[in-house]
Write a protein that holds these residues in place. Structure first.
Motif, PDB file in Angstrom:
ATOM      1  N   MET A 218       0.824  -1.199   0.000  1.00  0.00           N
ATOM      2  CA  MET A 218       0.000   0.000   0.000  1.00  0.00           C
ATOM      3  C   MET A 218       0.867   1.262   0.000  1.00  0.00           C
ATOM      4  SD  MET A 218      -2.962   1.286  -0.236  1.00  0.00           S
ATOM      5  CE  MET A 218      -3.989  -0.173  -0.014  1.00  0.00           C
ATOM      6  N   ALA A 219       2.008   1.215   0.647  1.00  0.00           N
ATOM      7  CA  ALA A 219       2.910   2.365   0.657  1.00  0.00           C
ATOM      8  C   ALA A 219       3.366   2.695  -0.760  1.00  0.00           C
ATOM      9  CB  ALA A 219       4.115   2.090   1.548  1.00  0.00           C
ATOM     10  N   ARG A 220       3.631   1.661  -1.559  1.00  0.00           N
ATOM     11  CA  ARG A 220       4.043   1.905  -2.940  1.00  0.00           C
ATOM     12  C   ARG A 220       2.886   2.438  -3.781  1.00  0.00           C
ATOM     13  NH1 ARG A 220       7.229  -2.329  -1.168  1.00  0.00           N
ATOM     14  NH2 ARG A 220       5.682  -3.938  -1.615  1.00  0.00           N
ATOM     15  N   ARG A 221       1.672   2.018  -3.456  1.00  0.00           N
ATOM     16  CA  ARG A 221       0.504   2.535  -4.187  1.00  0.00           C
ATOM     17  C   ARG A 221       0.245   3.995  -3.856  1.00  0.00           C
ATOM     18  NH1 ARG A 221      -4.493  -1.553  -3.415  1.00  0.00           N
ATOM     19  NH2 ARG A 221      -5.564   0.181  -4.471  1.00  0.00           N
ATOM     20  N   VAL A 222       0.342   4.335  -2.578  1.00  0.00           N
ATOM     21  CA  VAL A 222       0.044   5.697  -2.141  1.00  0.00           C
ATOM     22  C   VAL A 222       1.178   6.651  -2.484  1.00  0.00           C
ATOM     23  CG1 VAL A 222      -0.357   7.136  -0.104  1.00  0.00           C
ATOM     24  CG2 VAL A 222      -1.531   4.932  -0.334  1.00  0.00           C
ATOM     25  N   GLY A 223       2.416   6.216  -2.255  1.00  0.00           N
ATOM     26  CA  GLY A 223       3.590   6.998  -2.609  1.00  0.00           C
ATOM     27  C   GLY A 223       3.775   8.275  -1.805  1.00  0.00           C
ATOM     28  N   ASP A 224       4.938   8.885  -1.932  1.00  0.00           N
ATOM     29  CA  ASP A 224       5.272  10.182  -1.345  1.00  0.00           C
ATOM     30  C   ASP A 224       4.970  10.212   0.149  1.00  0.00           C
ATOM     31  OD1 ASP A 224       6.180  12.760  -1.175  1.00  0.00           O
ATOM     32  OD2 ASP A 224       4.320  13.677  -1.862  1.00  0.00           O
ATOM     33  N   LEU A 225       5.631   9.318   0.895  1.00  0.00           N
ATOM     34  CA  LEU A 225       5.437   9.229   2.337  1.00  0.00           C
ATOM     35  C   LEU A 225       6.750   9.471   3.070  1.00  0.00           C
ATOM     36  CD1 LEU A 225       3.322   5.941   2.360  1.00  0.00           C
ATOM     37  CD2 LEU A 225       2.441   8.252   2.777  1.00  0.00           C
ATOM     38  N   GLU A 226       6.636   9.999   4.262  1.00  0.00           N
ATOM     39  CA  GLU A 226       7.812  10.187   5.110  1.00  0.00           C
ATOM     40  C   GLU A 226       8.194   8.885   5.803  1.00  0.00           C
ATOM     41  OE1 GLU A 226       8.397  12.190   9.407  1.00  0.00           O
ATOM     42  OE2 GLU A 226       7.717  13.607   7.868  1.00  0.00           O
ATOM     43  N   PHE A 227       7.182   8.108   6.240  1.00  0.00           N
ATOM     44  CA  PHE A 227       7.482   6.867   6.946  1.00  0.00           C
ATOM     45  C   PHE A 227       6.396   5.827   6.708  1.00  0.00           C
ATOM     46  CE2 PHE A 227       5.007   9.282  10.126  1.00  0.00           C
ATOM     47  CZ  PHE A 227       4.076   8.345  10.516  1.00  0.00           C
ATOM     48  N   VAL A 228       6.791   4.575   6.951  1.00  0.00           N
ATOM     49  CA  VAL A 228       5.877   3.431   6.967  1.00  0.00           C
ATOM     50  C   VAL A 228       6.076   2.734   8.314  1.00  0.00           C
ATOM     51  CG1 VAL A 228       5.269   1.226   5.929  1.00  0.00           C
ATOM     52  CG2 VAL A 228       5.934   3.147   4.470  1.00  0.00           C
ATOM     53  N   ASP A 229       5.032   2.725   9.109  1.00  0.00           N
ATOM     54  CA  ASP A 229       5.085   2.205  10.471  1.00  0.00           C
ATOM     55  C   ASP A 229       4.405   0.835  10.497  1.00  0.00           C
ATOM     56  OD1 ASP A 229       4.786   1.636  13.157  1.00  0.00           O
ATOM     57  OD2 ASP A 229       3.992   3.601  13.707  1.00  0.00           O
ATOM     58  N   VAL A 230       5.190  -0.218  10.768  1.00  0.00           N
ATOM     59  CA  VAL A 230       4.627  -1.578  10.757  1.00  0.00           C
ATOM     60  C   VAL A 230       4.282  -2.058  12.161  1.00  0.00           C
ATOM     61  CG1 VAL A 230       5.725  -2.198   8.592  1.00  0.00           C
ATOM     62  CG2 VAL A 230       6.942  -2.621  10.739  1.00  0.00           C
ATOM     63  N   GLY A 231       4.223  -1.138  13.130  1.00  0.00           N
ATOM     64  CA  GLY A 231       3.739  -1.461  14.461  1.00  0.00           C
ATOM     65  C   GLY A 231       4.712  -2.290  15.275  1.00  0.00           C
ATOM     66  N   GLY A 232       4.171  -2.939  16.286  1.00  0.00           N
ATOM     67  CA  GLY A 232       4.985  -3.757  17.180  1.00  0.00           C
ATOM     68  C   GLY A 232       4.492  -5.181  17.187  1.00  0.00           C
ATOM     69  N   GLY A 233       4.341  -5.736  18.390  1.00  0.00           N
ATOM     70  CA  GLY A 233       3.853  -7.106  18.502  1.00  0.00           C
ATOM     71  C   GLY A 233       4.939  -8.138  18.695  1.00  0.00           C
ATOM     72  N   TYR A 234       6.191  -7.709  18.789  1.00  0.00           N
ATOM     73  CA  TYR A 234       7.302  -8.650  18.892  1.00  0.00           C
ATOM     74  C   TYR A 234       7.381  -9.190  20.317  1.00  0.00           C
ATOM     75  CZ  TYR A 234       7.914  -6.353  14.516  1.00  0.00           C
ATOM     76  OH  TYR A 234       7.656  -5.849  13.262  1.00  0.00           O
ATOM     77  N   GLY A 235       7.341 -10.499  20.434  1.00  0.00           N
ATOM     78  CA  GLY A 235       7.091 -11.124  21.718  1.00  0.00           C
ATOM     79  C   GLY A 235       8.321 -11.547  22.478  1.00  0.00           C
ATOM     80  N   VAL A 236       8.069 -12.003  23.689  1.00  0.00           N
ATOM     81  CA  VAL A 236       9.086 -12.626  24.538  1.00  0.00           C
ATOM     82  C   VAL A 236       8.519 -13.967  24.999  1.00  0.00           C
ATOM     83  CG1 VAL A 236      10.111 -10.464  25.319  1.00  0.00           C
ATOM     84  CG2 VAL A 236       8.207 -11.438  26.589  1.00  0.00           C
ATOM     85  N   PRO A 237       9.365 -14.952  25.254  1.00  0.00           N
ATOM     86  CA  PRO A 237       8.877 -16.268  25.659  1.00  0.00           C
ATOM     87  C   PRO A 237       8.534 -16.299  27.147  1.00  0.00           C
ATOM     88  CG  PRO A 237      11.251 -16.308  25.476  1.00  0.00           C
ATOM     89  CD  PRO A 237      10.821 -14.935  25.064  1.00  0.00           C
ATOM     90  N   TYR A 238       7.255 -16.427  27.458  1.00  0.00           N
ATOM     91  CA  TYR A 238       6.832 -16.483  28.852  1.00  0.00           C
ATOM     92  C   TYR A 238       7.116 -17.858  29.460  1.00  0.00           C
ATOM     93  CZ  TYR A 238       4.412 -11.973  28.571  1.00  0.00           C
ATOM     94  OH  TYR A 238       4.127 -10.640  28.460  1.00  0.00           O
TER      95      TYR A 238
END
Length: 407
Positions: A218-238
């Protein structure tokens, strides 16, 4: 210089003698947060993404000491509510560095963000509904906007955190180009954002990256952006037998999934930064032999840590007072009058006796954040460890605190 800290800090790695002394000095239940570990985790994650901007997701733990530690480690902060904006600024964050991700924001949130943006034009507001655009325009806001995409793919450790497939979060994928045009006509479109889910470990990366790839597309479709934020969600083993997240592989897969973009990559780790930096100390008050189990009652409850009741989450446990005793399976529960107030069923723990201190690990993320005064229980104190010293960073509530706002 390479980071000497381990990829994950297990509960068994904590100094039990020191934990016992903390329980004696500060009473229980007690949250303990290791700020040196917070900084090490943030720096390790950032080092894996040297060309990206890594923002700490404040909602994982908004304690001022934690926010200050992240800032000291060179981080910036992503906020999801007006209170998080204020707490970040109070901790020393520059308002122009903040990103506010609005999810069905109440009026007071938008009022606060609009006023903040008027004086700090670097503030970025992420919107997940066109209604939010209209409400911002009504308030005179015409500044920096990022569009939250709903990629239609949810990932994570539980269905309640699989936000990427939940209609509550983000603009429907195919509507994004049209919304982008509208934003450009009225505001300053600076980025795209998405968050697929939370608690993702290495074996869940493929699905997580499938969602991220849609953001890059979608970033390539929209174009002309300062940033692309793919969020978090990176886990740790409980769980003790789960391997830690392979950060090198994660970074490689995320970059490949996003693909070529003429914009800065952003990420928002929260849990990864603070989960294994925190634990709870609790005192055993009851030992009851029941027909099918031994029930161990402690002074922590679901009001202290709600994750096991809310998500069925596993949290490791150690008998701090006598870790060398023989292990026996026990059911561990708190003083709240509901069957949901149980931390573990048939969990092997070094034999517990009344008065022992029990540590509950991996409580640094979404622990104190979700604590409550249910049953009119005062919330616990929190102690921070840093450079070999300990200090109270959040005092224990009193009974007077519980009723203070009533009239």
């Amino acid at each position: 210089m390479a980071d000497p800290s381990p990829a994950v800090r297990r509960l068994a790695d904590w100094d039990t003698d020191r934990l016992e002394s903390l329980a004696d000095e500060y009473d229980t239940p007690l949250y303990v947060i290791d700020l040196d570990r917070v900084k090490a985790n943030y720096r390790r994650f950032s080092a894996a993404f040297p060309d990206a901007r890594v923002m700490y997701a404040a909602k994982a733990h908004t304690g001022r000491a934690v926010l200050e530690a992240v800032l000291e480690a060179g981080g910036t902060i992503e906020c999801a509510a007006w209170g998080e904006l204020k707490r970040s600024i109070d901790a020393g964050a520059g308002p122009n560095t903040l990103q506010y991700t609005a999810v069905n924001p109440p009026a007071h949130d938008l009022d606060y963000a609009t006023d903040l943006g008027a004086e700090n034009p670097g503030l970025t507001v992420t919107i997940g509904a066109t209604d939010t655009l209209e409400r911002l325009a009504e308030r005179g806001y015409d500044g920096r906007i990022a569009i939250r995409i709903n990629p239609g793919i949810g990932t994570g450790h539980h269905e309640k955190v699989a936000t990427g497939a939940d209609a509550k979060f983000g603009i429907p994928y195919e509507e994004v180009p049209e919304v982008a045009e509208r934003v450009r006509a009225e505001f300053d479109l600076v980025g795209l954002h998405a968050h697929a889910g939370s608690g993702v470990l290495t074996d869940g990366l493929a699905e997580h990256c499938r969602a991220i790839s849609r953001v890059g597309e979608m970033a390539r479709r929209v174009g002309d952006l300062e940033f692309v934020d793919v969020g978090g969600g990176y886990g740790v083993p409980y769980r003790e037998d789960e391997p830690p997240l392979d950060l090198e592989r994660t970074a490689e897969m995320v970059r490949d999934a996003v693909g070529e973009i003429d914009a800065q990559l952003k990420l928002e780790p929260g849990r990864y930064v603070v989960a294994d930096a925190g634990l709870i100390l609790s005192t055993v008050n009851t030992i009851k032999e029941a027909p099918d189990t031994t029930v161990v009652g402690i002074d922590a409850s679901l009001a202290t840590l709600i994750r096991p009741a809310m998500f069925g989450s596993y949290h490791p446990m150690v008998n701090v007072t006598a870790p060398e005793r023989d292990h026996h399976p026990v059911t561990v529960g708190g003083p709240v009058c509901t069957s949901a107030d149980v931390f573990a069923h048939d969990r092997p723990v070094a034999r517990l006796e009344r008065g022992d201190t029990l540590a509950i690990g991996m409580a640094g993320s979404y622990g104190y954040e979700l604590a409550s005064q249910f049953h009119s229980q005062p919330r616990p104190a929190e102690v921070a460890l840093e450079a070999g010293e300990d200090r109270i960073v959040r005092r224990r509530e009193s009974l007077e605190d519980v009723t203070r706002v009533e009239q």
